[in-house]
Design an enzyme around this catalytic site. Structure first.
Site, PDB file in Angstrom:
ATOM      1  N   GLU A   1      43.038  40.969  -2.936  1.00 36.83           N
ATOM      2  CA  GLU A   1      42.114  41.741  -2.789  1.00 36.83           C
ATOM      3  C   GLU A   1      40.307  41.231  -2.934  1.00 36.83           C
ATOM      4  OE1 GLU A   1      44.116  45.351  -0.032  1.00 36.83           O
ATOM      5  OE2 GLU A   1      45.112  44.743  -2.097  1.00 36.83           O
TER       6      GLU A   1
ATOM      7  N   ASP B   1      52.610  49.978  -4.491  1.00 34.12           N
ATOM      8  CA  ASP B   1      51.504  49.612  -3.218  1.00 34.12           C
ATOM      9  C   ASP B   1      51.646  47.884  -2.175  1.00 34.12           C
ATOM     10  OD1 ASP B   1      49.755  50.616  -0.940  1.00 34.12           O
ATOM     11  OD2 ASP B   1      48.201  49.476  -2.023  1.00 34.12           O
TER      12      ASP B   1
ATOM     13  N   HIS C   1      55.739  44.201   0.440  1.00 25.58           N
ATOM     14  CA  HIS C   1      54.861  42.729   0.730  1.00 25.58           C
ATOM     15  C   HIS C   1      54.988  42.077   0.090  1.00 25.58           C
ATOM     16  CE1 HIS C   1      52.352  45.136   3.182  1.00 25.58           C
ATOM     17  NE2 HIS C   1      51.070  45.797   2.511  1.00 25.58           N
TER      18      HIS C   1
ATOM     19  N   LYS D   1      43.114  43.905  -6.416  1.00 25.79           N
ATOM     20  CA  LYS D   1      42.242  44.723  -6.134  1.00 25.79           C
ATOM     21  C   LYS D   1      41.094  44.083  -6.952  1.00 25.79           C
ATOM     22  CE  LYS D   1      43.687  48.594  -3.785  1.00 25.79           C
ATOM     23  NZ  LYS D   1      43.444  47.792  -2.254  1.00 25.79           N
TER      24      LYS D   1
ATOM     25  N   LYS E   1      55.508  52.172   6.200  1.00 27.06           N
ATOM     26  CA  LYS E   1      55.768  52.244   4.351  1.00 27.06           C
ATOM     27  C   LYS E   1      54.737  53.516   3.940  1.00 27.06           C
ATOM     28  CE  LYS E   1      52.164  49.725   2.902  1.00 27.06           C
ATOM     29  NZ  LYS E   1      51.891  50.154   0.896  1.00 27.06           N
TER      30      LYS E   1
END
Ligand code: NAP
Length: 508
Positions: free
Chosen positions: A232, A251, A256, A356, A164
């Site tokens: 994360e 991302d 995912h 994040k 990816k």
């Protein structure tokens, strides 16, 4: 395009098939992914005796390395590996050159012929695009031009493994597919999402379709809402430049989250092979409602972290990170409210969020059940009870927990939420989470595409996220800030509170 190189649909979600002889050609062999993931995964397979004796690797990149320098990287990245790995590495070769230059491919063909002759790779090839996405199309076109999209003499297959991102939006994903399909048939292509290699992601299939108790209640009659969290605690690390162009939606959510969501909510497949499972995933993705521009603004929250504290250490804000513009409007946090328009899930909100610099690293799927229709414990201490919740923990501490009410011992009829836990590591001790790459590389070698992403899945996932990208393309784009170390912007709580819902707080 037709070639003699197509494979079967894959053998299904089974482990243990023997890998065939083959040469693995890695484009981008000098890069981070090759050293941190691919070479250690190969060492892992070699140590477990899973590689055919007719196996070798040829690295390709522009960096001026010798064979020996590439081999040193392969040895360094698998420090615990035994002499078996060292012996295998001693046959690895390296081609230094531009990715599309004829001289590069002349040399590559020479080394492939040599591998067939000396190492018994038998004309079988896997080309792994582990380089930057900007050069994917160029390498694929060069592979076709140099006739590398078909097996070598006597070979059975020539496959392409791609990392990816598969495009930047729907339009670019379609364009990339068009280029790739001009050179390779879909059944030669293995698009990697390493989440699909994780044991607990595959365990969603086992939980749902190998047990009688869950599937009958896996629908709108029993489930009130679904949440998927991919959190994360790290920031953008050294990837600020990359992240500026990507953002959290591209991302994490487009790939995912969509993969996990599809496996969790899809219908039961009639077989556990590549066609059946991927058909059901696509069907589910197709049934996710596409918002109007106004709905896209209303049902989404995008955020960016400011300076804060994570793991008791002060950390900078996103705009202070290396490679990030001081006025950057890139999102490091996204929350969406999705709806699935089919009979099983109509009316059940599906909340997804990723970010994040959140308080911890955790990926979870949470299925919250309806409350009982009538609470006969009126006037007791039962009203504080939470609804029943099933949590599928994908990382870390992989496992499953079922939360339900139990009576607290004593004279009063006090009820409390308790949990029944299944921990992967407790039940299957000694099995290290490999991050998915050994499993996926193994499957690509044996021709099992079940855990890889088909082109229509990629396009459906872009179809879902594109409206948000468009809605946010205005300057400012409704960006909300949150201090590093918190669960995202406060407004993300309001996204759920409107429907009387709240985010599940992952256990540490
Ligand atoms: N790293 C990860 O953990 C990770 C995880 C998931 C997916 N991926 C994906 O895997 C792929 C590779 O990632 P990576 O982190 O390994 O990337 P990387 O280290 O930045 O780049 C890989 C290689 O590409 C070549 N390269 C860099 N810039 C180039 C340019 N402008 N033109 C031509 N070649 C260039 C470099 O080799 P030479 O200069 O020697 O040619 C470099 O060693 C990407 O598609 C990425 O999205 C990576």
């Amino acid at each position: 395009m037709t070639t003699a190189a197509g494979d079967g649909a894959g053998a299904g979600v089974v482990e243990g098939a023997e890998t065939p002889p083959l040469a693995l050609v890695i484009f981008g062999a000098s890069g981070d992914l090759t050293s941190r993931k691919i070479l250690p995964a190969l060492a892992n397979l070699a140590e477990r005796g899973r590689l055919h004796e007719g196996f070798t690797v040829i690295g390709v990149a522009r960096t001026e390395w010798s064979d020996e320098e590439f081999r040193q990287v392969a040895l360094k990245e698998a420090p615990g590996a035994s002499r078996r790995w060292a012996k295998l590495v001693s046959r690895f070769r390296y081609v230094a050159g531009e990715y599309a230059a004829t001289e590069t491919f002349d040399r590559l063909r020479e080394l492939l012929a040599e591998a067939d002759e000396h190492h018994g790779t038998k004309g079988n090839r896997i080309y792994y695009l582990a380089t930057i996405p900007d050069v994917f199309a160029m390498v694929v076109e060069a592979l076709a031009k140099e006739s590398c999209n078909v097996p070598g003499t006597g070979g059975d297959f020539a496959r392409l493994v791609i990392e990816k991102p598969f495009g930047h939006d729907l339009e670019s994903a379609v364009a990339l597919d068009r280029t790739i399909h001009a050179a390779f048939d879909e059944d030669q292509i293995y698009r990697i999402d390493h989440y699909m290699g994780k044991e607990t992601v595959q365990n969603v299939l086992a939980l749902r379709f190998a047990n009688a108790v869950f599937e009958p209640i896996w629908n709108r009659r029993y489930i009130e809402q679904v949440q998927i969290t991919v959190a994360e605690s790290i920031g953008v690390e050294h990837r600020g430049g990359f992240y500026e162009r990507a953002g959290a939606l591209r991302d994490i959510v487009q790939n995912h989250v969509m993969q996990v969501l599809a496996l969790t909510l899809m219908e039961a497949p009639t077989g556990m092979d590549a066609h059946h499972i991927r058909d059901e995933k696509v069907k589910l993705l197709r049934s996710i409602a596409i918002p109007t521009p106004d709905e896209a603004v209303d049902r989404a929250v995008r955020g960016q972290y400011t300076a804060g504290v994570v793991d008791r250490a002060p950390v900078p804000g996103y705009r202070e990170e290396d490679g990030v513009a001081p006025e950057s409007a890139t999102e490091t946090y996204v929350a969406l409210r999705l709806s699935v328009e089919n009979w099983r899930w109509a009316g059940v909100p599906v909340y997804v969020r990723t970010g994040k610099r959140l308080p911890g690293r955790v990926t979870e799927v949470v299925l919250q059940f309806h409350r009982v229709p009538f609470l006969a414990f009126e006037g007791t201490l039962a009203r504080r009870l939470r609804p029943n919740v099933l949590v599928l923990r994908i990382q870390p501490d992989e496992g499953i927990s079922l939360h339900f009410g139990a009576k607290v011992p004593g004279e009063t009829f006090e009820l409390e939420s308790v949990a029944m836990q299944f921990g992967y590591n407790q039940v299957f001790p000694g099995r290290e989470e490999s991050g998915g790459y050994p499993r996926l590389l193994h499957d690509a070698m044996v021709g099992d595409a079940t855990l890889f992403i088909r082109s229509d899945e990629v396009q459906q996932a872009w179809r879902i996220v594109d409206p948000y990208l468009q809605a946010w393309s205005e300057p400012g784009g409704g960006l909300h800030f949150y201090p590093a170390g918190t669960w995202g912007p406060h407004i993300a709580d309001l996204l759920l509170e409107r429907s009387g819902d709240s985010w599940w707080v992952p256990e540490p």
